[in-house]
Design a protein around this motif. Structure first.
Motif, PDB file in Angstrom:
ATOM      1  N   MET A   1       0.810  -1.216   0.000  1.00  0.00           N
ATOM      2  CA  MET A   1       0.000   0.000   0.000  1.00  0.00           C
ATOM      3  C   MET A   1       0.846   1.268   0.000  1.00  0.00           C
ATOM      4  SD  MET A   1      -3.186  -0.454  -0.503  1.00  0.00           S
ATOM      5  CE  MET A   1      -3.685   1.239  -0.166  1.00  0.00           C
ATOM      6  N   GLY A   2       2.112   1.158   0.361  1.00  0.00           N
ATOM      7  CA  GLY A   2       3.010   2.309   0.277  1.00  0.00           C
ATOM      8  C   GLY A   2       3.238   2.762  -1.156  1.00  0.00           C
ATOM      9  N   ARG A   3       2.935   1.901  -2.120  1.00  0.00           N
ATOM     10  CA  ARG A   3       3.109   2.226  -3.545  1.00  0.00           C
ATOM     11  C   ARG A   3       1.766   2.444  -4.252  1.00  0.00           C
ATOM     12  NH1 ARG A   3       7.962   0.302  -5.841  1.00  0.00           N
ATOM     13  NH2 ARG A   3       7.549   1.907  -7.398  1.00  0.00           N
ATOM     14  N   VAL A   4       0.684   2.556  -3.450  1.00  0.00           N
ATOM     15  CA  VAL A   4      -0.655   2.804  -4.000  1.00  0.00           C
ATOM     16  C   VAL A   4      -1.124   4.164  -3.486  1.00  0.00           C
ATOM     17  CG1 VAL A   4      -3.051   2.007  -4.116  1.00  0.00           C
ATOM     18  CG2 VAL A   4      -1.179   0.326  -4.019  1.00  0.00           C
ATOM     19  N   ALA A   5      -1.328   5.114  -4.384  1.00  0.00           N
ATOM     20  CA  ALA A   5      -1.866   6.421  -4.002  1.00  0.00           C
ATOM     21  C   ALA A   5      -3.359   6.264  -3.754  1.00  0.00           C
ATOM     22  CB  ALA A   5      -1.616   7.440  -5.106  1.00  0.00           C
ATOM     23  N   VAL A   6      -3.839   6.805  -2.643  1.00  0.00           N
ATOM     24  CA  VAL A   6      -5.267   6.772  -2.341  1.00  0.00           C
ATOM     25  C   VAL A   6      -5.795   8.180  -2.560  1.00  0.00           C
ATOM     26  CG1 VAL A   6      -7.037   6.278  -0.618  1.00  0.00           C
ATOM     27  CG2 VAL A   6      -4.961   4.889  -0.704  1.00  0.00           C
ATOM     28  N   SER A   7      -6.875   8.267  -3.330  1.00  0.00           N
ATOM     29  CA  SER A   7      -7.379   9.554  -3.786  1.00  0.00           C
ATOM     30  C   SER A   7      -8.891   9.625  -3.646  1.00  0.00           C
ATOM     31  CB  SER A   7      -6.975   9.722  -5.263  1.00  0.00           C
ATOM     32  OG  SER A   7      -7.459  10.929  -5.803  1.00  0.00           O
ATOM     33  N   THR A   8      -9.414  10.840  -3.672  1.00  0.00           N
ATOM     34  CA  THR A   8     -10.850  11.052  -3.750  1.00  0.00           C
ATOM     35  C   THR A   8     -11.159  11.893  -4.973  1.00  0.00           C
ATOM     36  OG1 THR A   8     -10.804  13.064  -2.408  1.00  0.00           O
ATOM     37  CG2 THR A   8     -11.183  10.984  -1.248  1.00  0.00           C
ATOM     38  N   SER A   9     -12.381  11.759  -5.436  1.00  0.00           N
ATOM     39  CA  SER A   9     -12.878  12.580  -6.526  1.00  0.00           C
ATOM     40  C   SER A   9     -14.336  12.879  -6.215  1.00  0.00           C
ATOM     41  CB  SER A   9     -12.757  11.833  -7.857  1.00  0.00           C
ATOM     42  OG  SER A   9     -13.213  12.647  -8.922  1.00  0.00           O
ATOM     43  N   GLN A  10     -14.749  14.110  -6.465  1.00  0.00           N
ATOM     44  CA  GLN A  10     -16.130  14.486  -6.181  1.00  0.00           C
ATOM     45  C   GLN A  10     -17.013  14.136  -7.367  1.00  0.00           C
ATOM     46  OE1 GLN A  10     -16.612  18.486  -4.851  1.00  0.00           O
ATOM     47  NE2 GLN A  10     -18.828  18.367  -4.829  1.00  0.00           N
ATOM     48  N   THR A  11     -18.138  13.471  -7.062  1.00  0.00           N
ATOM     49  CA  THR A  11     -19.092  13.150  -8.127  1.00  0.00           C
ATOM     50  C   THR A  11     -19.935  14.382  -8.421  1.00  0.00           C
ATOM     51  OG1 THR A  11     -20.668  12.286  -6.501  1.00  0.00           O
ATOM     52  CG2 THR A  11     -19.204  10.703  -7.543  1.00  0.00           C
ATOM     53  N   ARG A  12     -20.357  14.488  -9.669  1.00  0.00           N
ATOM     54  CA  ARG A  12     -21.149  15.657 -10.070  1.00  0.00           C
ATOM     55  C   ARG A  12     -22.561  15.605  -9.526  1.00  0.00           C
ATOM     56  NH1 ARG A  12     -19.193  16.248 -16.317  1.00  0.00           N
ATOM     57  NH2 ARG A  12     -17.040  16.752 -15.795  1.00  0.00           N
ATOM     58  N   ARG A  13     -23.110  14.396  -9.474  1.00  0.00           N
ATOM     59  CA  ARG A  13     -24.486  14.224  -9.009  1.00  0.00           C
ATOM     60  C   ARG A  13     -24.522  13.272  -7.830  1.00  0.00           C
ATOM     61  NH1 ARG A  13     -27.216  13.504 -14.828  1.00  0.00           N
ATOM     62  NH2 ARG A  13     -26.805  15.588 -15.571  1.00  0.00           N
ATOM     63  N   ARG A  14     -25.562  13.369  -7.066  1.00  0.00           N
ATOM     64  CA  ARG A  14     -25.736  12.542  -5.873  1.00  0.00           C
ATOM     65  C   ARG A  14     -26.440  11.227  -6.218  1.00  0.00           C
ATOM     66  NH1 ARG A  14     -25.180  14.588  -0.347  1.00  0.00           N
ATOM     67  NH2 ARG A  14     -24.838  12.657   0.767  1.00  0.00           N
ATOM     68  N   ALA A  15     -26.484  10.843  -7.491  1.00  0.00           N
ATOM     69  CA  ALA A  15     -27.174   9.629  -7.935  1.00  0.00           C
ATOM     70  C   ALA A  15     -26.469   8.384  -7.416  1.00  0.00           C
ATOM     71  CB  ALA A  15     -27.243   9.588  -9.455  1.00  0.00           C
ATOM     72  N   SER A  16     -27.248   7.294  -7.242  1.00  0.00           N
ATOM     73  CA  SER A  16     -26.671   6.048  -6.741  1.00  0.00           C
ATOM     74  C   SER A  16     -25.998   5.236  -7.848  1.00  0.00           C
ATOM     75  CB  SER A  16     -27.747   5.198  -6.069  1.00  0.00           C
ATOM     76  OG  SER A  16     -28.756   4.878  -7.010  1.00  0.00           O
ATOM     77  N   HIS A  17     -26.257   5.574  -9.114  1.00  0.00           N
ATOM     78  CA  HIS A  17     -25.617   4.838 -10.205  1.00  0.00           C
ATOM     79  C   HIS A  17     -24.324   5.551 -10.611  1.00  0.00           C
ATOM     80  CE1 HIS A  17     -28.124   7.899 -12.091  1.00  0.00           C
ATOM     81  NE2 HIS A  17     -27.230   7.915 -13.071  1.00  0.00           N
ATOM     82  N   GLY A  18     -23.412   4.787 -11.159  1.00  0.00           N
ATOM     83  CA  GLY A  18     -22.116   5.335 -11.554  1.00  0.00           C
ATOM     84  C   GLY A  18     -20.999   4.679 -10.769  1.00  0.00           C
ATOM     85  N   LEU A  19     -19.795   5.172 -10.979  1.00  0.00           N
ATOM     86  CA  LEU A  19     -18.620   4.626 -10.301  1.00  0.00           C
ATOM     87  C   LEU A  19     -18.630   4.947  -8.810  1.00  0.00           C
ATOM     88  CD1 LEU A  19     -15.607   5.467 -12.651  1.00  0.00           C
ATOM     89  CD2 LEU A  19     -16.574   3.222 -12.185  1.00  0.00           C
ATOM     90  N   TYR A  20     -18.238   3.951  -8.016  1.00  0.00           N
ATOM     91  CA  TYR A  20     -18.022   4.160  -6.588  1.00  0.00           C
ATOM     92  C   TYR A  20     -16.532   4.307  -6.301  1.00  0.00           C
ATOM     93  CZ  TYR A  20     -22.837   2.565  -6.069  1.00  0.00           C
ATOM     94  OH  TYR A  20     -24.196   2.433  -6.159  1.00  0.00           O
ATOM     95  N   ALA A  21     -15.722   3.584  -7.077  1.00  0.00           N
ATOM     96  CA  ALA A  21     -14.271   3.611  -6.898  1.00  0.00           C
ATOM     97  C   ALA A  21     -13.625   3.123  -8.188  1.00  0.00           C
ATOM     98  CB  ALA A  21     -13.859   2.712  -5.731  1.00  0.00           C
ATOM     99  N   SER A  22     -12.335   3.405  -8.331  1.00  0.00           N
ATOM    100  CA  SER A  22     -11.601   2.915  -9.502  1.00  0.00           C
ATOM    101  C   SER A  22     -10.143   2.702  -9.133  1.00  0.00           C
ATOM    102  CB  SER A  22     -11.708   3.904 -10.677  1.00  0.00           C
ATOM    103  OG  SER A  22     -11.083   5.136 -10.351  1.00  0.00           O
TER     104      SER A  22
END
Length: 192
Positions: free
Chosen positions: A31-52
């Motif tokens: 995990m020291g070689r894995v960057a952990v990031s966040t991204s803000q979703t445009r809409r509050r919808a339940s469909h779409g990507l949760y993580a990548s």
């Protein structure tokens, strides 16, 4: 943590370290070689990507790849100490937080399982044209549920995943705000 907010990426990093330390199937991940990031979703919808999960190398861990006669390299992503990351693990907020605890944990393991067994910056590849999830997405997801149950059966400390029991608005109500690192997806740059 009150006043400064909840550092979502720090919490996720601790959780992922524990998963990789407890489950032998994930022990190849540093995990020291894995960057952990966040991204803000445009809409509050339940469909779409949760993580990548974004691999930072080409197939087989290659640093360069030829496309349409040109050689390209992935722009390096470095940690604060100058060490190169091999993957970026991104969580899409608030969408990710607005699922059940089980779905959140399954999603985390789903993305970690994409990390190739050689831990060389490439994805885990399955035979055939559906190389990312194998011939059955349903079977892949069911395996992630079994991994999640196996991790929980090892009694990890509840404080590692307690923040995942709340939806996004609950985290904001408790901590004032939710913050997290944002790691830009690198570009492909021509070599030479």
């Amino acid at each position: 943590m009150e006043g400064t907010g909840l550092d979502f990426t720090a919490e996720m990093r601790r959780l992922c370290f524990d998963v990789c330390g407890r489950l032998t199937e994930f022990s190849h991940i540093d995990m020291g070689r894995v960057a952990v990031s966040t991204s803000q979703t445009r809409r509050r919808a339940s469909h779409g990507l949760y993580a990548s999960l974004t691999p930072l190398r080409f197939e087989g861990g290659g640093r360069e790849q030829t496309r349409r006669g040109r050689v390209y390299r992935v722009e390096p992503v470095l940690d604060a100490g100058g060490r190169e990351y091999l993957y970026i693990l991104t969580f899409y907020l608030p969408r990710f937080c607005d699922t059940s605890l089980e779905e959140k944990l399954v999603t985390v393991l789903h993305e970690l399982w994409h990390i190739g067994p050689a831990f060389d910056g490439d994805l885990r590849r399955f035979e055939g044209r559906f190389y990312a999830h194998g011939p059955s997405q349903k079977a892949y997801d069911e395996q992630m549920r079994r991994f999640t149950q196996a991790w929980l059966a090892l009694s990890p400390p509840e404080h590692l995943y307690e923040f995942l029991t709340q939806p996004f608005d609950g985290l904001v109500a408790e901590h004032g705000r939710v913050v997290g690192a944002r790691v830009r997806t690198p570009r492909l740059v021509p070599v030479g």
